[in-house]
Write a protein that holds these residues in place. Structure first.
Motif, mmCIF file in Angstrom:
data_model
loop_
_atom_site.group_PDB
_atom_site.id
_atom_site.type_symbol
_atom_site.label_atom_id
_atom_site.label_comp_id
_atom_site.label_asym_id
_atom_site.label_seq_id
_atom_site.Cartn_x
_atom_site.Cartn_y
_atom_site.Cartn_z
ATOM 1 N N ARG A 39 6.015 32.358 23.405
ATOM 2 C CA ARG A 39 5.401 30.894 23.715
ATOM 3 C C ARG A 39 3.637 30.938 24.040
ATOM 4 N N LEU A 40 3.378 31.914 24.923
ATOM 5 C CA LEU A 40 2.114 32.126 25.184
ATOM 6 C C LEU A 40 1.297 32.496 24.130
ATOM 7 N N ALA A 41 1.798 33.548 23.144
ATOM 8 C CA ALA A 41 1.126 34.146 22.080
ATOM 9 C C ALA A 41 1.064 33.053 20.785
ATOM 10 N N SER A 42 1.819 31.855 20.876
ATOM 11 C CA SER A 42 1.761 31.039 20.019
ATOM 12 C C SER A 42 0.354 30.182 20.359
ATOM 13 N N LEU A 43 0.185 30.135 21.628
ATOM 14 C CA LEU A 43 -0.902 29.267 22.184
ATOM 15 C C LEU A 43 -2.253 29.896 22.268
ATOM 16 N N ALA A 126 7.219 35.329 13.980
ATOM 17 C CA ALA A 126 6.069 35.290 13.491
ATOM 18 C C ALA A 126 5.471 34.363 12.852
ATOM 19 N N GLU A 127 6.190 33.776 12.099
ATOM 20 C CA GLU A 127 5.752 32.354 11.496
ATOM 21 C C GLU A 127 5.466 31.244 12.673
ATOM 22 N N ALA A 128 6.433 31.226 13.401
ATOM 23 C CA ALA A 128 6.240 30.156 14.468
ATOM 24 C C ALA A 128 4.859 30.302 15.449
ATOM 25 N N ILE A 129 4.612 31.690 15.687
ATOM 26 C CA ILE A 129 3.423 32.059 16.215
ATOM 27 C C ILE A 129 2.189 31.651 15.530
ATOM 28 N N SER A 130 2.329 31.970 14.135
ATOM 29 C CA SER A 130 0.966 31.516 13.406
ATOM 30 C C SER A 130 1.084 30.287 13.192
ATOM 31 N N GLN A 131 1.922 29.578 13.042
ATOM 32 C CA GLN A 131 1.848 28.099 13.094
ATOM 33 C C GLN A 131 1.523 27.292 14.569
ATOM 34 N N ASP A 133 3.436 26.974 17.072
ATOM 35 C CA ASP A 133 4.454 26.165 17.532
ATOM 36 C C ASP A 133 4.995 26.937 18.763
ATOM 37 N N PRO A 134 4.847 26.584 20.080
ATOM 38 C CA PRO A 134 5.434 27.253 21.279
ATOM 39 C C PRO A 134 7.019 27.148 21.253
ATOM 40 N N GLU A 135 7.598 25.979 20.860
ATOM 41 C CA GLU A 135 8.953 25.662 21.232
ATOM 42 C C GLU A 135 9.770 26.485 20.191
ATOM 43 N N ALA A 140 12.857 31.236 18.674
ATOM 44 C CA ALA A 140 13.209 32.252 17.741
ATOM 45 C C ALA A 140 13.440 33.563 18.334
ATOM 46 N N MET A 141 12.292 33.670 19.271
ATOM 47 C CA MET A 141 12.419 35.188 20.210
ATOM 48 C C MET A 141 13.967 35.079 20.786
#
Length: 163
Positions: A39-43, A126-131, A133-135, A140-141
């Motif tokens: 979640r933090l990585a996505s932000l 990876a896709e969720a992080i690149s987009q 999208d924290p949720e 996904a993790m």
């Protein structure tokens, strides 16, 4: 007066952690930590960090599976930008890979089908992080680690039947 512990006594703490735990506990703690770090990585991830995470999500042919897996998860932890969490995470993974903790593997960890499945789960994270999208990154993790937990349970159950 109590004797002070010598500085060399410090590494034994890691050995103590290994002695008192097992792979299921390691996975439980990973399930508590890593979805939040994703979640933090996505932000917080820079474009460079995001590119590294996306790249690490796919295992190159003939690459050592365990090293690729660790590099992927470590890239996410680094992108979360929490140094204390990163140190705890490295310690947790070190305890997890210690030979005294490993469950006897009944299936080859380098099985191409298993690696393909893991890469698919890694790519979703990876896709969720690149987009950003924290949720989705967190979910996904969690899904990925629950899958890993199932594999560990299957291996330990197979080991119990084999004994």
């Amino acid at each position: 007066a109590r004797a002070r512990r010598a500085p060399t006594a410090l590494p034994r703490y890691g050995e103590e952690l290994v002695r008192v735990t097992n792979p299921i506990e390691v996975l439980e703690l990973r399930l508590i930590m890593e979805p939040g770090l994703a979640r933090l990585a996505s932000l917080r991830a820079s474009s460079f960090e995001t590119a590294r995470i996306l790249d690490a999500a796919t295992t190159p042919e003939n690459a050592p599976s365990g090293e690729v897996d660790f590099a992927f998860h470590l890239a996410i932890v680094a992108a979360a930008r929490n140094h204390l969490a990163a140190e705890f995470y490295k310690m947790l993974r070190q305890v997890g890979v210690d030979a005294r903790v490993k469950v006897a593997r009944t299936a080859a960890p380098t099985c191409p089908k298993r690696i393909a499945h893991r890469d698919g789960e890694h790519r979703l994270i990876a896709e969720a992080i690149s987009q950003r999208d924290p949720e989705a990154a967190e979910a996904a993790m969690r899904t990925h680690l629950l899958s890993v937990q199932r594999q560990i349970m299957e291996r330990s159950n197979a080991g119990a039947f084999a004994a």
